[in-house]
Write an enzyme that holds these catalytic residues in place. Sequence first.
Site, PDB file in Angstrom:
ATOM      1  CE  LYS A  25      -4.403   0.991   0.092  1.00  0.00           C
ATOM      2  NZ  LYS A  25      -5.486   0.224  -0.517  1.00  0.00           N
ATOM      3  N   GLY A  79     -20.720   6.779   2.447  1.00  0.00           N
ATOM      4  CA  GLY A  79     -19.822   7.135   1.351  1.00  0.00           C
ATOM      5  C   GLY A  79     -20.590   7.171   0.042  1.00  0.00           C
ATOM      6  N   GLY A  85     -18.350   7.593  -2.951  1.00  0.00           N
ATOM      7  CA  GLY A  85     -17.207   7.675  -3.857  1.00  0.00           C
ATOM      8  C   GLY A  85     -17.257   6.534  -4.850  1.00  0.00           C
ATOM      9  CG  ASN A  86     -14.452   3.583  -7.615  1.00  0.00           C
ATOM     10  OD1 ASN A  86     -14.076   2.516  -7.168  1.00  0.00           O
ATOM     11  ND2 ASN A  86     -14.845   3.723  -8.875  1.00  0.00           N
TER      12      ASN A  86
END
Length: 428
Positions: free
Chosen positions: A107, A219, A221-222
Amino acid sequence: MKQVSYNPYATAQTQFDNVADVIGLEQPVRDLLRQPSREYHFTIPVKMDDGTTKVFNGYRIQHNDARGPGKGGIRFDPNETVDTIRALSLWMTWKCAVVDIPLGGAKGGIICDPRNLSKGEQERLCRGYVRQIARNIGHVNDVPAPDVMSTGQHMLWMLDEFESVHGGKYPGAITGKPVGMGGSLGRTEATGYGVIYTLREALKTLNIDIATTTASIQGFGNVAEYVARLYSSMGGTVIAISCWNQADQKAYTFRKPDGLDVEQMAEIKDSFGSIDKEKALGLGCELLDGAEWSAQEVDIIIPCALENQVTPACFFALSEKVKVICEGANGPTIPDCDVLIKDRDIFLIPDFLANAGGVTCSYFEQVQCNMNYFWPKEEVLEKLDEKMTSAFWGVYNLAKEKGLYMRDAAYVIAINRVVEAVKLRGWV
Ligand code: NAD
């Protein structure tokens, strides 16, 4: 760097230690797998538009590559911490292993707020990041991808810099690129769709028809947008969505008791997943406090924003009606809550299983880049569904057979696969 009291790395290690006890892992294997194998911390000087130079901090952390090159996103986040990146690198290893793709875990992150950077500054930041790490990432050792607040455009700038440093074309070195520039069709939808493929299977085990269910999502988002899109296209009703409002520096929950029109909501969000408050009110949404998303009377809650969201306070606010928690985000639930979820017999679809669709599609992107031949979207999504469904049933069957909590069953499968790889390689 911002100091936070909640530490996702401690969560990731606690989860690992618990399962290491269950499967009786030897000490050297524990020592190897409960921490990253390599960490790169570096500075990235960037010439700003006003002529000044600003120095950003960048990180790449590689947890384990026994099963294949590391894989994991690069987050752009002003509140990012090294321990969050460490935790995410562990979760990437388990995620790739649970869906059985030949990749390890890594990451990255840059402490920055792209919302306050011009396009040129973002490009220089991406290129600066790669110049610092180009020798330690790439298709043979560690493959980055987008994550929170980083995009396909960022990945393409990074790939371009990587190829300049190495003097060649290496499209499989970074994934999540725009379609037509080495990206895979279906990547945008992949994580959210993958979440819903696992939810669809979970509801089958509970004998619940998805079309009769309601959900609340944290959320937009994507991940969350495509969760909402596929879930509603299967007949489910999204009652509430919460997201961050940058101007007000707080989160809001947008609710319609009869169901939100997901398409309409997607039209009024910005590229960072924030819904326009005024436009939402204009569409007849109720505006509630950010925390209200989890207190709705729904069958399913789907956290798709951040870690550390399903806390005891959040848990005790859940409606009695909630039957499934489907973790779209990484690490949304803290370990204290796992006990509560088990006790109330809520079906949990753990994060590194539920949201593995993104990395699975990134793997497909690499495969297509290596062949320089790209599949139609239907083929990508079909392969994705197959992988996610098979991973879900692998975890579910083990959980049922051994009487394990779903998160623990997913860990047992993932850890055993990685342990086998490190032993076969002779590392321990
Ligand atoms: P994103 O940046 O596209 O969206 C994040 C969303 O969270 C935005 O809608 C934002 O408004 C919302 N948010 C932020 N703070 C909030 C708060 N306090 N309350 C409510 N909403 C808040 O990020 P994403 O790519 O959708 O990722 C979301 C999560 O899923 C992260 O945990 C990420 O690591 C994980 N994940 C992402 C992918 C992927 O392919 N994008 C893959 C696997 C896991």
